[in-house]
Scaffold this active site. Structure first.
Site, PDB file in Angstrom:
ATOM      1  CG  HIS A 190      -7.404  -8.903   2.238  1.00 59.42           C
ATOM      2  ND1 HIS A 190      -7.049  -9.877   1.340  1.00 59.42           N
ATOM      3  CD2 HIS A 190      -8.656  -8.518   1.894  1.00 59.42           C
ATOM      4  CE1 HIS A 190      -8.046 -10.083   0.491  1.00 59.42           C
ATOM      5  NE2 HIS A 190      -9.038  -9.263   0.795  1.00 59.42           N
ATOM      6  CG  ASP A 208      -4.545 -11.704   0.409  1.00 63.74           C
ATOM      7  OD1 ASP A 208      -4.521 -10.561   0.905  1.00 63.74           O
ATOM      8  OD2 ASP A 208      -5.593 -12.265   0.064  1.00 63.74           O
ATOM      9  CB  SER A 241     -11.428 -10.981  -0.356  1.00 68.48           C
ATOM     10  OG  SER A 241     -10.773 -10.208  -1.318  1.00 68.48           O
TER      11      SER A 241
END
Length: 761
Positions: free
Chosen positions: A213, A140, A544
């Site tokens: 994220h 990520d 996600s």
């Protein structure tokens, strides 16, 4: 010479041949990154090591080219920068399997443990000592190591077989790792080769997460327990990852400019070598054949090493054929909602109220009285003024007012920032037909709420018809017990599977809407540069978010059943997933307001407690997948690109995709809906107590009849295998017709369920 095919995915394999470079040397073509897949078994005996062979092969077509990465585990080969002419020449040489340009991927961007029942099933969950032996690798945007989600209190020494490391770089040292965060690496060579050096004034050239994220996904999968977590008081409670005692290894592959396949492959290569047990990847690109798909290729290698690879399905729903990451050895995860909401009502001057959602909690709340209401499209000279794009609003027409903006094109939170910059006091974000009634809460920079299309249309009707429209927004905090839940999120990508229609995808859904998890300390909750707020936890949505839920649950299953293969773990998650609410009604799709289908939810919504003891599983080996590739008529070269070894399909054997031992059924009758008979064979492995299972078929369609033979399977011992055949007999139906159903095997206690999707194309 093999045909050279430009693909969005890059896999480049090469061999050795001494050729003239005169024509190449004068070429002024632009260089791009290629991933080269080599047939390692064809290395000439004159080379002591394959890297020397790779380098010589590369130098035979380019004096200046350098290898960005060499790959040992995910593929055999390397990545480099070449012109198109150089790449063509390289691909023509012995030992080269393929030369393909790389792809730029994108991200598919704490009530969850309670919602999934993890708080009520401590006795059935694996012991913490066994969970702490499981390692979740996350590819990520990196990690914010100071997050409380990565505290290592109570964890023992790092597992002895672990080979991972903690790399130093900008704002990050080896000391940032601990017994929870046991590895942190970064991969930027592919990114920098295409876009130039990482701008370290904007992001850290290190494993540090400057986006948020990656911290969110890693803490969702394996974050430690953190009491009193919330976002501005919303979703207050104890935050925890799905596998709170598991170890976390972070591989930063995504940067401001995207995620490049050469970097992704390098990270997968290293993660396999490090010794992860689960790989969680909340990213995706366009779909292509598996032998061209870098993620699929790396995932195949991981699967052979016993690593379950969990990937997000994508956020391109509710359109059909919108899935990413559809290889059958990847667990593909769609998104559903929780039973939690953050209501914020729009109260109009005509006395009507409309329900919306918001995470706004700023210092500047709206005054108690009603404020003037204006439609953004009427306060702009731009043709797209209704979207509240940057610089499109006329300040004199929005100052001191609540502005109605339409959803679409630019980020939802950016629309609020545009309204605020123009002097607006508040915003109502109205869904359009593209999003329907799906509501996603955001931590807006000004008082704002998001409403569904129907409410938005009625608000705009009032606004256009009343000479002096007024409104205010009322924030109600956090509400739980919302029903029905879960429902399939509108943004969650949908089937059918565009690459292999006979494999049903997505595999299942998990929570992916309004998820609370850890966040980076260098960026505000909206991610906007103008957002100066800093939070420890954030609430965001996307597949996600659903992907790391399944990654963490897979880690718990691995801890409980360390001898299970990735296919067995996925099977347990799929065959125990539920497709109906406790009241017996079927799962709903927020995009349509109707029942969801297996093209939306796959096997159903994940249920960990049931998955821990599924009774039976559909297992698969690497050879099963190779036979599947033969059924797709892949060439020996194409299969070698995936398998990293020579494999030739048996010309005397009849291969069929319908023989792949998958835990679901996708049945496709021919063009125009002609009659036909399609048979699927399956094998179940007993992982529970001895018992007899009887089959139940539920599929009501005039166009197809379903028969299972035999109808009863008896198991007398653990790991015993029994096979059965399903015959689908179709009759003519109009093209583009779909029917759905289930096949369930039950021993009276456990139910092993499989979704069915029948299509007439």
């Amino acid at each position: 010479m093999k045909p050279f095919t430009i693909s969005l995915f890059a896999v480049l394999l090469l061999g050795v041949c001494h050729v003239s470079r005169a024509t190449l040397a004068s070429s002024k073509e632009k260089k791009t990154t290629y991933i080269v897949h080599m047939s390692k078994s064809e290395m000439p005996a004159s080379f002591e090591h394959h890297t020397h062979w790779y380098d010589t092969s590369l130098k035979s077509v380019s004096d200046s080219a350098q290898m960005l990465y060499t790959y040992e585990n995910a593929i055999h080969g390397f990545s480099t920068r070449l012109t198109l002419a150089e790449a063509k020449l390289l691909e023509s040489q012995p030992g080269i399997l393929s030369v393909l340009p790389e792809l730029r991927y994108k991200l598919h961007t704490t009530r969850t443990p309670e919602f999934l029942g993890l708080d009520k099933s401590a006795d059935s969950l694996p012991q913490s000592d066994s969970v702490s032996e499981v390692i979740i690798g996350v590819l990520d945007t990196g990690v914010w190591p100071e997050s409380k989600s990565f505290l290592d209190s109570g964890l023992g020494p790092v597992p002895g077989a672990w080979k991972g490391g903690c790399e130093s770089g900008t704002n990050f040292t080896a000391k940032n790792c601990n017994r929870k965060l046991i590895a942190a690496r970064f991969f930027a060579k592919g990114y920098e080769a295409t876009l130039g050096p990482v701008d370290e004034s904007k992001e850290s050239k290190s494993p540090r997460d400057d986006d948020g994220h990656g911290t969110h996904t890693a803490s969702t999968a394996g974050g430690s327990l953190v009491a009193d977590a919330s976002l501005f008081g919303y979703a207050a409670g104890t935050a925890r990852g799905m596998a709170a005692r598991a170890r976390v290894a972070v591989y930063k592959v995504c940067w401001v400019g995207g995620c490049f396949s050469s970097d992704i492959l390098a990270a997968m290569d290293k993660a396999i070598d490090d010794g992860v047990n689960v790989l969680s990847m909340s990213l995706g690109g366009s779909t292509t054949n598996y032998y061209r798909d870098s993620v699929a290729i790396g995932a195949f290698a991981a699967m052979e090493k016993g690593i379950l690879v969990s990937c997000s399905a994508g956020n391109a729903g509710p359109s059909s054929y919108s899935l990413s990451n559809v290889a059958p050895w990847i667990t593909t995860v769609g998104a559903g909602t929780l039973d939690r909401d953050f209501p914020a009502f729009v109260s109009l001057g005509n006395g009507k109220n409309y329900s919306g959602v918001s995470l706004y909690k700023g210092g500047a709340m709206l005054p108690g009285n009603l404020l003037p209401l204006v439609y953004a499209g009427n306060a702009s000279n731009a043709t797209n003024g209704n979207l509240c794009m940057m610089g499109t609003l006329i300040p004199e027409q929005v100052a001191g007012k609540i502005v109605v903006c339409d959803r679409g094109v630019n980020p939802r939170v950016q629309k609020g920032a545009v309204v605020k910059a123009a002097g607006g006091f508040g915003m109502v974000l109205s869904n359009t037909n593209a999003n329907g009634e799906e509501l996603v809460a955001d931590a807006h920079l000004l008082p704002a709420t998001a409403v569904g299309q129907k409410s938005g249309d009625e608000i705009k009707d009032y606004l256009f018809s009343d000479p002096k429209p007024t409104a205010t927004i009322l924030f109600e905090g956090t509400k739980v017990g919302i029903q029905p839940s879960p429902v399939v999120a509108a943004f969650s990508s949908r089937g059918p599977n565009s690459i292999t229609p006979d494999i049903l995808k997505p595999d299942l859904i998990a929570p992916g809407v309004n998820i609370l998890a850890g966040w980076a300390g260098s960026v505000g909750p909206t991610g906007l540069a103008t957002d100066g707020r800093r939070v420890e936890f954030n609430i965001i949505s996307g597949t996600s978010m659903s992907c790391p839920h399944v990654s963490g649950l897979a880690a718990l299953l691995k801890a409980a059943h360390p001898d299970w293969s990735p296919a067995a773990i996925r099977s347990a998650l799929m065959t125990t997933a539920y497709v109906a609410y406790k009241n017996g009604k079927k799962l709903q799709d927020v995009a349509t307001g109707k029942y969801s289908t297996p093209f939306d939810h796959g096997a159903g919504h994940v249920d960990l407690v049931a998955a821990l003891n599924p009774g039976l599983v559909y297992d698969l080996t690497a050879n099963d997948y190779l036979n599947f590739l033969c059924a797709l008529n892949y060439s020996a070269t194409e299969i070698s690109s995936l398998a990293r070894r020579d494999f030739t399909c048996d010309a005397s054997k009849k291969y069929s995709v319908t023989d792949l031992n998958y835990p679901s059924f996708a049945v496709n009758f021919g063009s125009g809906g002609a009659d036909g008979v399609i048979k699927h064979s399956r094998t179940l492995t007993n992982v529970g107590a001895p018992g007899t299972y009887k089959v139940l078929i539920s599929l009501q369609s005039p166009g197809v009849k379903v028969a299972v033979e035999p109808e009863t399977l008896s198991f007398s011992q653990a790991n015993e295998k029994k096979s059965y055949t399903v015959t689908f007999t179709g009759s003519s139906m109009p093209a583009n017709t779909n029917s759905f159903g289930r096949i369930e095997w039950s021993n009276g206690i456990q139910t092993v369920g499989s979704s069915i999707a029948v299509s007439w194309t």
